[in-house]
Design a protein around this motif. Structure first.
Motif, PDB file in Angstrom:
ATOM      1  N   GLU A   1       0.831  -1.202   0.000  1.00 39.36           N
ATOM      2  CA  GLU A   1       0.000   0.000   0.000  1.00 39.36           C
ATOM      3  C   GLU A   1       0.868   1.255   0.000  1.00 39.36           C
ATOM      4  O   GLU A   1       1.806   1.392   0.791  1.00 39.36           O
TER       5      GLU A   1
ATOM      6  N   TRP B   1      -8.857   3.621  -7.652  1.00 38.47           N
ATOM      7  CA  TRP B   1      -8.454   3.282  -6.284  1.00 38.47           C
ATOM      8  C   TRP B   1      -9.309   2.130  -5.788  1.00 38.47           C
ATOM      9  O   TRP B   1     -10.516   2.056  -6.053  1.00 38.47           O
TER      10      TRP B   1
ATOM     11  N   PRO C   1      -7.366  -1.206   0.106  1.00 39.28           N
ATOM     12  CA  PRO C   1      -6.272  -2.153   0.364  1.00 39.28           C
ATOM     13  C   PRO C   1      -6.759  -3.336   1.204  1.00 39.28           C
ATOM     14  O   PRO C   1      -7.785  -3.264   1.886  1.00 39.28           O
TER      15      PRO C   1
ATOM     16  N   SER D   1      -0.262  -4.762   4.372  1.00 37.34           N
ATOM     17  CA  SER D   1      -1.332  -3.996   3.739  1.00 37.34           C
ATOM     18  C   SER D   1      -0.997  -3.844   2.256  1.00 37.34           C
ATOM     19  O   SER D   1       0.005  -3.235   1.888  1.00 37.34           O
ATOM     20  N   THR D   2      -1.840  -4.443   1.420  1.00 37.07           N
ATOM     21  CA  THR D   2      -1.546  -4.545  -0.008  1.00 37.07           C
ATOM     22  C   THR D   2      -2.578  -3.780  -0.810  1.00 37.07           C
ATOM     23  O   THR D   2      -3.788  -3.896  -0.575  1.00 37.07           O
ATOM     24  N   GLY D   3      -2.102  -2.990  -1.764  1.00 36.69           N
ATOM     25  CA  GLY D   3      -2.991  -2.225  -2.614  1.00 36.69           C
ATOM     26  C   GLY D   3      -2.996  -2.763  -4.033  1.00 36.69           C
ATOM     27  O   GLY D   3      -2.153  -3.563  -4.427  1.00 36.69           O
TER      28      GLY D   3
END
Length: 744
Positions: A119, A144, A147, A154-156
């Motif tokens: 993220e 957007w 996440p 925390s991955t986006g």
């Protein structure tokens, strides 16, 4: 396949204890599972929980079957806790990857690709074009997404738009973020295959035949590649544009061999049984003693070439292999050696691995534990030691494929030089046996513990098990679809077209878990956008048309989708109906190959006589009396003949004796079909010579009927040779009638 979605009568059994999911997953549920949770998990993984049967009613798949099918996909589901964990994993799985396993897009269409990064991190995405032809950059989009926590990180998700002007081909997509990099296959495919466009301007017709059954007086008891070249040249002089043959895929490396061309050992390589020994240049330079040995081998099978009752593949192949051994060890000229080396380079590791399997399979039977032992898979020390030990045998099997390739190229070029527009049209089988080369060399992309078949239908009310492992949808994508691509590229290498047997299998396949009855299976969905797109790409590169065998049970939108992608369909006269009446020819599909019959039905002469009714009755395949079946057949036949008479192709009172009546009726049926707008018309060679025997009787085994072993014969059952066709009045009359109807 016929409209009953059938074609593979062989009830193959999977090897004992095939490699597959953990044993716990193979067991019945340890306790009742929540059906809603199970259905949700099945939906996520593309497993159908219900289907519409041949009776038009919905049928629900048993929970135990769903659990087994999911296990073959690598998903544990025999308790509620496991199902919940699998659902959570399915949701997170895409987020664990920086890039998707593979990306397939249509040329000229907008496309986006998701990239998963930490993220807040930035990313760069680029494309390396096929063959190092340059590179392109993708553009990040202002999108957007919330996440997610992936294993404590925390991955986006960052979305990139791909350039719309990318060329067709196999490219590589790269992503990089904070020192972490990933790459994946990017395939740009045509939105529509355009190879059939010339047929819309000028329709074409051709012969359909089972090559092994078509012999000349020069054959060794089985029709071969040189016979194919001659048949193509001969029919081209009558106006034909193609010759459609059965699958020419390789079978077992040594006798005994599987008779069915639809149960091969591989779909990528070809059957050396079809090699014409005398067409190999090295034969001319053999020493007299060895040439005499080859001639003696030919003499030993000469009587088989005259047998009009049954083909003997095993004896013919045994003799050919001995002759081929002598020719393999003959010295090749520098030019010939360079050609062989070049073929091996182009074919790559796939040829090496198939040759390795062939060399090992010479001595190890299909049921040997070696084939299912993980310690003896490709790349293991045991197998690599065998690769070195068996290097000469491996070389022999590589050489056999080179000879096949040369002779297939000659057949295709002979057809084109003679005036055909398409030439040879190959047939691609649905799959391979569980004991096959592909099952061993491609085990990583095949689903374990299951086989492909068909649900119950009006002809096979117990369903069918074809004994073939299916592609694993996810693993095939993770392999960048390379095994699928390689298979298509080889089949299309010397072809003007390809008929894809059961093309509906590129949309969904009927999976039957090990131990289940054929009717106790479930449909598993495939990424048809990717598979059809890759099929179109490889065909367009080869300049070949694609004919999808789209008969049987299918969802209504499938045919429209295939037509939109430039894939021709299949229309069989006996199956085309408008309510209770035969479909008028002008209502046939334009984008289709239309023919009177198919190899799963008796030739038209036999069909008119109702031979298939008597045959199925004698084999115990009818669910009602023979009299009832014959009454229905005759009523259906009369409807078709009434349409033929109504259109003026057959007088009300046909005279001239039974044979003349039959011959004129067959011509009339083809004249009726020629009025259809379909861009291709097919004429079965068996119809052109008056053969009555069916090549394949679905629902039977070899013990009941000699499936795929019937040589080409005439009305009297005597063999018909290629050499006889130029003077065969019946052959010339039917072909002239079709040519005149299309060109008149």
């Amino acid at each position: 396949m016929t409209a009953s979605d059938q074609q593979h009568p062989r009830q193959s059994q999977m090897p004992a204890d095939p490699p597959g999911p953990p044993s716990a997953a193979r067991e019945a549920s340890a306790g009742p599972v929540d059906p809603h949770l199970l259905q949700q998990l099945a939906d996520v993984h593309g497993v159908g929980t219900s289907f519409q049967g041949w009776d038009g009613l919905p049928h629900h798949v048993a929970a135990e079957t769903l659990i087994k099918v999911l296990a073959s996909l690598g998903v544990q589901a025999h308790t509620n806790q496991l199902i919940e964990a699998a659902l959570a994993e399915a949701e997170l799985a895409p987020w664990r990857r920086m890039l998707p396993p593979a990306v397939v897009i249509q040329q000229g269409e907008p496309a986006q690709v998701p990239v998963h990064v930490r993220e807040g991190a930035t990313a760069q995405v680029s494309i390396t074009l096929e063959g190092g032809a340059g590179s392109r950059d993708a553009v990040q989009q202002d999108l957007w997404m919330q996440p997610r926590d992936v294993d404590g990180v925390s991955t986006g998700r960052v979305t990139f738009a791909l350039p719309q002007d990318l060329p067709l081909g196999w490219h590589t997509l790269h992503a990089e973020s904070e020192g972490t990099a990933a790459s994946t296959t990017l395939v740009v495919v045509p939105a529509r295959l355009i190879t059939s466009a010339p047929l819309e301007e000028r329709r074409g017709w051709g012969l359909a035949t089972q090559l092994y059954s078509v012999r000349s007086r020069r054959s060794w008891g089985i029709g071969d590649f040189s016979d194919l070249a001659d048949l193509g040249a001969l029919s081209a002089t009558r106006g034909a544009d193609y010759v459609l043959v059965n699958p020419l895929h390789a079978a077992e490396p040594v006798p005994p061999v599987q008779p069915s061309p639809y149960s091969p050992s591989t779909r990528r390589f070809f059957n050396p049984l079809y090699i014409r020994i005398e067409a190999i240049p090295e034969l001319a330079y053999l020493k007299p003693r060895k040439r005499a040995a080859v001639e003696k081998l030919r003499e030993e099978v000469a009587a088989l070439n005259k047998d009009g009752s049954r083909l003997d593949r095993d004896s013919v192949y045994a003799a050919k292999l001995q002759a081929l051994e002598l020719l393999y060890h003959a010295r090749r000229s520098p030019a010939r050696q360079a050609a062989f080396d070049g073929f091996c380079r182009i074919s790559g590791s796939g040829l090496d691995d198939f040759a390795l399997w062939s060399a090992i399979r010479e001595d190890l039977p299909a049921g040997d534990p070696f084939w299912s032992d993980p310690a003896s898979g490709l790349g293991t020390p045991q197998t690599e030691a065998l690769r070195e030990k068996l290097s000469d045998r491996i070389g022999f099997y590589r050489w056999l494929q080179w000879i096949c390739d040369e002779q297939l190229e000659n057949a295709q070029q002979a057809a084109l030089r003679s005036g055909m527009r398409l030439g040879v049209v190959h047939d691609l089988a649905v799959g391979v046996d569980h004991s096959s080369a592909d099952a061993w060399t491609l085990r990583d992309v095949l689903a374990p513990g299951t086989s492909v078949g068909a649900p119950p239908d009006m002809y096979n009310q117990q369903g069918q098990d074809w004994g073939q492992p299916p592609w694993h949808p996810t693993r095939l994508a993770e392999a960048g679809y390379v095994p699928f691509r390689n298979m298509l590229a080889t089949v299309l290498r010397h072809a003007g077209g390809v008929r894809v047997d059961h093309i509906l299998g590129l949309f969904r396949l009927w999976w039957i878990p090990s131990g289940n009855a054929p009717g106790d299976g479930a449909y598993v969905r495939y990424d048809h956008e990717a598979l059809i797109g890759i099929l179109a790409l490889e065909a367009q590169r080869a300049g070949a048309v694609v004919i999808g065998e789209d008969l049987g049970t299918f969802e209504p939108w499938v045919r429209d989708y295939l037509a939109a992608r430039g894939i021709l369909g299949t229309s069989i006269l006996w199956f085309e109906y408008d309510g209770d009446s035969p479909l008028a020819p002008e209502k046939y599909r334009t984008q289709a190959l239309a023919s009177v019959n198919t190899h799963d039905l008796p030739p038209t002469a036999g069909y008119l006589a109702g031979d298939h009714v008597a045959l199925r009755s004698g084999l115990g395949l009818l669910e009602r009396s023979e009299a009832e079946e014959r009454t229905e057949h005759n009523a259906s036949l009369e409807k078709m003949l009434a349409l033929v008479r109504e259109r003026g192709y057959l007088p009300e009172d046909v005279s001239g004796g039974p044979v003349a009546t039959e011959e004129r009726t067959i011509e009339a049926l083809h004249l009726l079909l020629a009025q259809a707008p379909s861009v291709l018309l097919g004429v079965a060679l068996v119809d052109a010579v008056g053969e009555r025997r069916v090549q394949n009787q679905p629902g039977t085994t070899e013990a009941l009927y000699p499936n795929w072993q019937v040589p080409l014969g005439g009305p009297d059952g005597r063999p018909v040779f290629l050499d006889d066709l130029p003077a065969n009045a019946r052959f010339n009359s039917l072909l002239a009638a079709v040519e005149g109807a299309l060109r008149g």
